[in-house]
Design a protein around this motif. Structure first.
Motif, PDB file in Angstrom:
ATOM      1  N   THR A 227     -13.744 -36.677 -10.817  1.00  0.00           N
ATOM      2  CA  THR A 227     -12.447 -36.784 -10.140  1.00  0.00           C
ATOM      3  C   THR A 227     -11.445 -35.768 -10.683  1.00  0.00           C
ATOM      4  N   GLY A 228     -11.679 -35.293 -11.908  1.00  0.00           N
ATOM      5  CA  GLY A 228     -10.732 -34.378 -12.541  1.00  0.00           C
ATOM      6  C   GLY A 228      -9.582 -35.073 -13.241  1.00  0.00           C
ATOM      7  N   ARG A 229      -9.574 -36.416 -13.235  1.00  0.00           N
ATOM      8  CA  ARG A 229      -8.438 -37.130 -13.848  1.00  0.00           C
ATOM      9  C   ARG A 229      -8.325 -36.847 -15.342  1.00  0.00           C
TER      10      ARG A 229
ATOM     11  N   ARG B 109     -15.437 -32.654  -7.388  1.00  0.00           N
ATOM     12  CA  ARG B 109     -14.189 -33.260  -6.916  1.00  0.00           C
ATOM     13  C   ARG B 109     -14.113 -33.256  -5.391  1.00  0.00           C
TER      14      ARG B 109
ATOM     15  N   SER C 153      -8.846 -35.038  -4.932  1.00  0.00           N
ATOM     16  CA  SER C 153      -8.773 -34.649  -6.338  1.00  0.00           C
ATOM     17  C   SER C 153      -8.329 -33.203  -6.491  1.00  0.00           C
ATOM     18  N   ARG C 154      -8.815 -32.336  -5.618  1.00  0.00           N
ATOM     19  CA  ARG C 154      -8.371 -30.943  -5.658  1.00  0.00           C
ATOM     20  C   ARG C 154      -6.878 -30.840  -5.332  1.00  0.00           C
TER      21      ARG C 154
ATOM     22  N   ALA D 297      -4.699 -33.115  -6.000  1.00  0.00           N
ATOM     23  CA  ALA D 297      -3.990 -33.602  -7.184  1.00  0.00           C
ATOM     24  C   ALA D 297      -3.824 -32.498  -8.219  1.00  0.00           C
ATOM     25  N   THR D 298      -4.844 -31.628  -8.340  1.00  0.00           N
ATOM     26  CA  THR D 298      -4.748 -30.496  -9.266  1.00  0.00           C
ATOM     27  C   THR D 298      -3.652 -29.539  -8.815  1.00  0.00           C
TER      28      THR D 298
END
Length: 415
Positions: A151-153, A180, A184-185, A187-188
């Protein structure tokens, strides 16, 4: 060749999708109530004994992708426990980069720089314990290295926490696989906008993992079913255990737990052939298949020793992997990534208390071709305890002759 995710795909419907993704990962089932599946890297050398040249080369290749972004004079941070050696390799590819990895081991005298939470993990407390916090305060890009982005969290939490301590203009996230989704992308990108910073991401493969509805419950039921029918006897044996003195150089850190400088890297390169020679001399003369086994976060030094031993023994099949905290179901099937499991107690007095630890795919199971003729176990001296002798060493010596090499862990008084 059988893909080592077929067993899980057939039973749980978990499907990695993306060009090159199945070349880099297999699948297993977690013994974890929060996540059903585990992507098992074929190039990380954590759960699967792997050619050390492939492991190190994959890390250097990832570092090359970072370097292609014109990031060289960087600070590199790797995640414990799985990406500690991977982060080292990325830093190596960048030449003059400072390297630090997170740790779950508090060390007296080292102050915490920052902490973050790996939300899906079985053990979530991470610490950053640099010997010289000023190294992390330099005005340089920060590279965060993990084995996978789901998720990259985790990395976003890290960037937010570190940016609050020392804002910087650029971050790079590097992973073997990037899974992701669009949210999720997004969110980055949102975090980059919020912080006024650039966040780049590089990976050896990009794709997604398709998860059917109800996979968590199905995974729990599958673990219960398999373990109900798979209990077997623990192997016993009495192969010899030999201690090898590496003649570890005084003042050389055992890795990046408290920071690893370019001069440390150069010194290690110089000393590797001699240390590997001492290990090779301890092995049985007829050893054709050798495992160099590292210890949880201590991944980089065992990896580099394995590569140097392989250079000295060109006729031998030298493999590298490490022990782990991660609880995973074992199924002795060619289509499953974790075929066998050794279980033993923690042997380094962990701050979060005693618990089980694991070494995967070391026992050959039903396939004698997977057996090792010799095992080299590399631990730091904090883990060189009676619990090691009664636990992991007893499991290993039931399989093959064992060489034990202890590396001095870095302490405040040694600085």
């Amino acid at each position: 060749m059988t893909w080592t995710g077929e067993w899980v795909e057939a039973r749980l419907g978990v499907r990695p999708a993306g060009e090159g993704l199945r070349d880099l990962v297999g699948l297993a089932v977690r013994r974890n109530p929060r996540r059903a599946h585990l992507l098992v890297s074929t190039v990380l050398g954590k759960h699967v004994p792997t050619d050390p040249a492939l492991v190190y080369g994959s890390g250097l290749r990832l570092g090359g992708l970072v370097r292609d972004l014109t990031v060289e004079d960087a600070l590199v941070v790797g995640y414990a426990e799985t990406a500690t050696a991977l982060g080292h390799a990325v830093a190596d590819a960048l030449g003059g980069a400072y390297y630090l990895h997170s740790t779950r081991r508090p060390v007296p005298g080292f102050a915490t720089y920052g902490g973050f939470e790996e939300e899906h993990s079985h053990a979530t407390s991470h610490l950053l314990l640099p010997a010289d916090p000023a190294e992390l305060d330099r005005d340089a890009p920060l590279v965060l290295v993990d084995d996978e982005l789901s998720t990259g969290r985790t990395v976003l939490n890290t960037i937010r926490a570190l940016h609050a301590v020392r804002p910087r203009a650029r971050y790079v996230v590097a992973a073997l696989v990037d899974l992701r989704d669009d949210a999720s992308r997004a969110a980055t990108r949102a975090l980059a906008g919020e912080l006024g910073a650039r966040i780049d991401t590089v990976a050896l493969a990009t794709g997604r993992v398709e998860l059917p509805d109800g996979v968590l419950e199905a995974g729990r039921a599958l673990v219960a079913e398999v373990e109900r029918h798979s209990a077997g006897p623990v192997r016993t044996g009495a192969f010899p255990v030999t201690r090898a003195d590496l003649a570890w150089p005084e003042g050389l850190p055992d890795g990046g737990r408290h920071g690893f400088l370019p001069e440390h890297r150069l010194r290690l390169e110089k000393e590797l052939p001699g240390m590997a020679g001492r290990l090779a001399a301890s092995l049985p003369g007829a050893a054709a298949r050798v495992l160099v086994l590292g210890f949880e976060e201590l991944m980089y030094v065992p990896l580099r020793l394995a590569g140097a031993v392989a250079d000295l023994l060109p006729g031998a099949d030298v493999r590298y992997s490490t022990t782990t905290r991660s609880p995973v179901l074992a199924v002795d099937d060619p289509g499953y990534a974790i075929r066998t499991r050794l279980v033993f107690p923690a042997h380094d007095g962990p701050a979060d208390g005693p618990g089980e630890r694991y070494a995967y795919n070391v026992d050959p199971g039903r396939d004698p071709a997977r057996a090792f003729d010799a095992i080299v176990l590399v631990v730091d001296d904090v883990g060189d305890t009676p619990a090691l002798a009664d636990g992991l060493l007893a499991r290993l010596r039931a399989l093959a002759p064992v060489t034990l090499a202890a590396v001095p862990a870095r302490r405040k008084e040694s600085l």
